[in-house]
Design an enzyme around this catalytic site. Structure first.
Site, PDB file in Angstrom:
ATOM      1  N   ALA A  68       0.881  -1.322   0.050  1.00 38.33           N
ATOM      2  CA  ALA A  68      -0.031   0.025   0.024  1.00 38.33           C
ATOM      3  C   ALA A  68       0.979   1.235   0.010  1.00 38.33           C
ATOM      4  O   ALA A  68       1.926   1.168   0.499  1.00 38.33           O
ATOM      5  CB  ALA A  68      -0.724  -0.124   1.173  1.00 38.33           C
ATOM      6  N   ASP A  69       0.416   2.324  -0.609  1.00 38.19           N
ATOM      7  CA  ASP A  69       1.123   3.519  -0.667  1.00 38.19           C
ATOM      8  C   ASP A  69      -0.087   4.784  -0.319  1.00 38.19           C
ATOM      9  O   ASP A  69      -1.079   4.660  -1.054  1.00 38.19           O
ATOM     10  CB  ASP A  69       1.689   3.756  -1.954  1.00 38.19           C
ATOM     11  CG  ASP A  69       2.883   4.981  -1.697  1.00 38.19           C
ATOM     12  OD1 ASP A  69       4.045   4.507  -1.462  1.00 38.19           O
ATOM     13  OD2 ASP A  69       2.615   6.230  -1.631  1.00 38.19           O
ATOM     14  N   THR A  70       0.230   5.463   0.607  1.00 40.89           N
ATOM     15  CA  THR A  70      -0.793   6.542   0.953  1.00 40.89           C
ATOM     16  C   THR A  70      -0.140   8.027   0.745  1.00 40.89           C
ATOM     17  O   THR A  70       1.055   8.237   1.205  1.00 40.89           O
ATOM     18  CB  THR A  70      -0.996   6.454   2.588  1.00 40.89           C
ATOM     19  OG1 THR A  70      -1.660   5.232   2.992  1.00 40.89           O
ATOM     20  CG2 THR A  70      -2.042   7.425   3.141  1.00 40.89           C
TER      21      THR A  70
END
Length: 235
Positions: A68-70
């Protein structure tokens, strides 16, 4: 924490992928960061790059790799990064106070069979109410902003009584959009316990692979405001 609370067991490890120091530099030339445009596309692309950086033979046959990348989109446009100095942290917080910013989390799920990652992005908006200068300076002086994109952690600041409201999935702000992600993991056959496992210990690495059958995770510390391992809590 979010995965454990949802009843998923997992292992963690560091991926052979480095997040860009400044997420704005990862935007395509001419692209403008926005909650509906380049922001979600970039978050998904970075999550997929992390997923593809892990060799297939490193993923147990019955496990799912989660990356995941936020990213945070500032009220004035542009992506929110991670402050390197107390002065930068204070400036970031001042920009957020009394305004609304967006948090976008991109997710990529990959299995060991070599199939293309199953990817999606989710967006939430965060409104930060009025916070006086003394409160901001006192917080910055504690050093609690270090390593946090946007200079704050959602759960910590809510616990401290800061006037913050979220429209959308709070998990998205904290790095994993659990409302949508839970259904995806169950569909992929990842076991889900009825409640959290009180005996589970959590490490500090950024990637995770679970014993088969299980789950492997890579939240994105430092990628943008809201990152589970960065701006807002780690699972």
């Amino acid at each position: 924490m979010l995965l454990r609370e949802a009843g998923f067991k997992f292992d963690r490890f560091d991926p052979p992928f480095a997040d860009p120091a400044d997420p704005n530099e990862a935007l395509d030339p001419g692209a403008e960061a926005s909650p509906t445009g380049a922001g979600p596309a970039l978050a998904v692309r970075l999550a997929e790059l992390k997923a593809r950086s892990v060799p297939s033979d490193a993923i147990p046959p019955d496990a799912v790799l989660l990356c995941a990348d936020t990213l945070g989109v500032a009220p004035t446009g542009g992506l929110i990064g991670t402050p390197e100095t107390a002065e930068q942290a204070l400036a970031m917080l001042r920009e957020l106070v009394g305004r609304t910013h967006a948090i976008v989390t991109g997710v990529a799920l990959r299995t060991a069979d070599g199939a293309e990652p199953c990817s999606f992005a989710d967006t939430a908006t965060v409104n930060v109410g009025q916070i006086d200068e003394t409160t901001l300076q006192t917080y910055v002086d504690t050093g609690g902003w270090r390593g946090k994109a946007g200079a704050y952690n959602l759960a910590e600041r809510l616990g401290a009584g800061w006037p913050i409201t979220v429209a959308g999935d709070p998990g998205t702000v904290m790095g994993l959009p659990m409302r949508r992600l839970t259904a995806q993991l169950v569909e992929l056959g990842v076991p889900q316990a009825p409640g959290p496992d009180p005996g589970m210990t959590l490490g500090t690495a950024r990637e995770e692979i679970a014993p088969a059958p299980g789950l492997s995770i890579q939240p994105s510390p430092g990628s943008g405001a809201g990152a589970e391992g960065g701006a807002h809590e780690s699972p």
